[in-house]
Scaffold this active site. Structure first.
Site: not given
Length: 303
Positions: A141-142
Site C-alpha cells: 500500500h505504501e
C-alpha cells in the site's frame, strides 16, 4: 519513469491534475488580491517558495526526523528488507530506503519526491502487531503511493496553504497596510487575514479530498499487486482496533502525520468526536473494507 506493475488509477490521475489546477487558479487569485490591496508580498512569497523547495527535496529526511525514524540496513532488519526486496521485484519499482520508527503507534508511511528518492518507514508497534502477510499488504500500500506519485503531489499542493498561513500571521502581527495612512481607510490587515483564511480553507478541503481518494487507490493497488486483499483488510482492522489501546498523548503527537499514515492515529474513543468526514484524511474504515471485499470477489471470479 519505469513502468510499474501497480494497477494504474485514472481516477487518481484526474483528481491530482484537477486539484493542482484548482489550487493554481486559487493561488493566482490570491496573489492578485494581495497586489490589488497594495501589499508588498514578495518577501512572503519568496519565503514560502523556499519552504516548498525544502519540503519537496528534503521531505523524506524531514518526515523521518519528525517521526524519530532511522534507516536500517539489511543486517539490522533482514525480514523487512526481504519483504521490500520482493515487493520491488514484483512491482518493477526501485527499492526504496527502509526505515523504522521507534513508536508504539502501529503505522507506516512512505515519502519522497520520486521513486529514486523514496523511503518506506514502519513503526516498531506495527512490526510487533502484524504477521508477515499483513505487513506485506501494508508495505505494498505504501509503496504504491510513491509509484503513483501522489506523495509528491500532496507535497506540492501544500504550497498554497503555506503561503496563506504565512500571510495570515504576517497580517495579524504587523497589520499590513492597516489604513494606508488614513484612519478612515479600509482595514487592509483584516481583509488580508480574512482572504488568507478563505484561501487556506479551500486548499485544505481540496487536499483532504485528494488524500481520501489516494488512500482508496493505494488499498486497491496494493491488494491487486499482492493478490491478498484479505491480508490488507486484516491489517486495517487490526491497526484500527489497536489504536484504542494507545495513550491519547501518543496519538495526539502522531496526528499531524495522519495524511501520510497507513491509517489515521485516532482511537475508537476519539472517533466519535473527530471532525466530519469532509475534514478527514482517510476514508471510513467501512468504505476501505468494502472495496477490499469487492476486490477479493473479483479475484475469486478470475476477473
Amino acid at each position: 519513469m519505469t513502468q510499474t506493475r501497480y494497477a494504474p488509477d485514472r481516477g487518481l490521475t484526474v483528481r491530482m491534475v484537477v486539484t493542482m489546477f484548482l489550487l493554481g487558479l486559487l493561488y493566482v487569485a490570491f496573489v492578485g488580491v494581495l497586489i490589488a490591496l497594495g501589499v508588498q508580498a514578495i518577501v512572503v512569497l519568496v519565503v514560502a517558495g523556499g519552504l516548498l523547495l525544502v519540503q519537496y527535496f528534503l521531505s523524506d529526511k524531514i518526515a523521518l526526523f519528525a517521526m524519530h525514524g532511522r534507516e536500517v540496513s539489511p543486517q539490522e532488519a533482514p525480514e523487512l528488507h526481504g519483504l521490500i526486496d520482493r515487493l520491488s521485484a514484483i512491482s518493477n519499482t526501485p527499492k526504496p530506503r527502509v526505515a523504522i520508527a521507534d513508536s508504539d503507534v502501529p503505522n507506516a508511511f512512505a515519502t519522497g519526491r520520486d521513486q529514486k528518492h523514496s523511503v518506506v518507514c514502519v513503526t516498531t508497534g506495527l512490526l510487533r502487531r502484524l504477521d508477515p502477510i499483513e505487513l506485506e499488504g501494508v508495505v505494498a500500500h505504501e509503496m504504491s503511493h510513491v509509484a503513483h506519485r501522489d506523495v509528491a503531489v500532496m507535497t506540492i499542493a501544500s504550497f498554497l496553504g503555506i503561503v496563506a498561513g504565512l500571510m495570515t500571521r504576517f497580517a495579524l502581527y504587523t497589520g499590513l497596510g492597516r489604513d494606508r495612512g488614513n484612519n478612515n481607510g479600509p482595514p487592509i490587515g483584516l481583509i488580508i487575514m480574512l482572504v488568507s483564511l478563505v484561501v487556506y480553507a479551500i486548499s485544505f478541503l481540496l487536499t483532504r479530498a485528494l488524500s481520501r481518494y489516494r488512500e482508496l487507490s493505494a488499498d486497491r493497488a496494493g491488494a491487486l499487486l499482492t493478490q491478498r486483499p484479505s491480508a490488507l483488510a486484516s491489517a486495517l482492522v487490526k491497526v484500527t482496533g489497536e489504536m484504542s489501546r494507545i495513550p491519547t498523548r501518543d496519538l495526539r503527537e502522531a496526528q499531524p502525520f495522519n495524511a501520510f499514515f497507513f491509517a489515521p492515529a485516532l482511537s475508537a474513543r476519539n472517533a466519535g468526536a473527530s471532525l466530519a468526514a469532509l475534514f478527514a484524511t482517510h476514508p471510513p474504515l467501512e468504505r476501505r473494507l468494502e472495496q477490499l471485499s469487492a476486490i477479493a470477489a473479483q479475484l475469486g471470479r478470475g476477473a
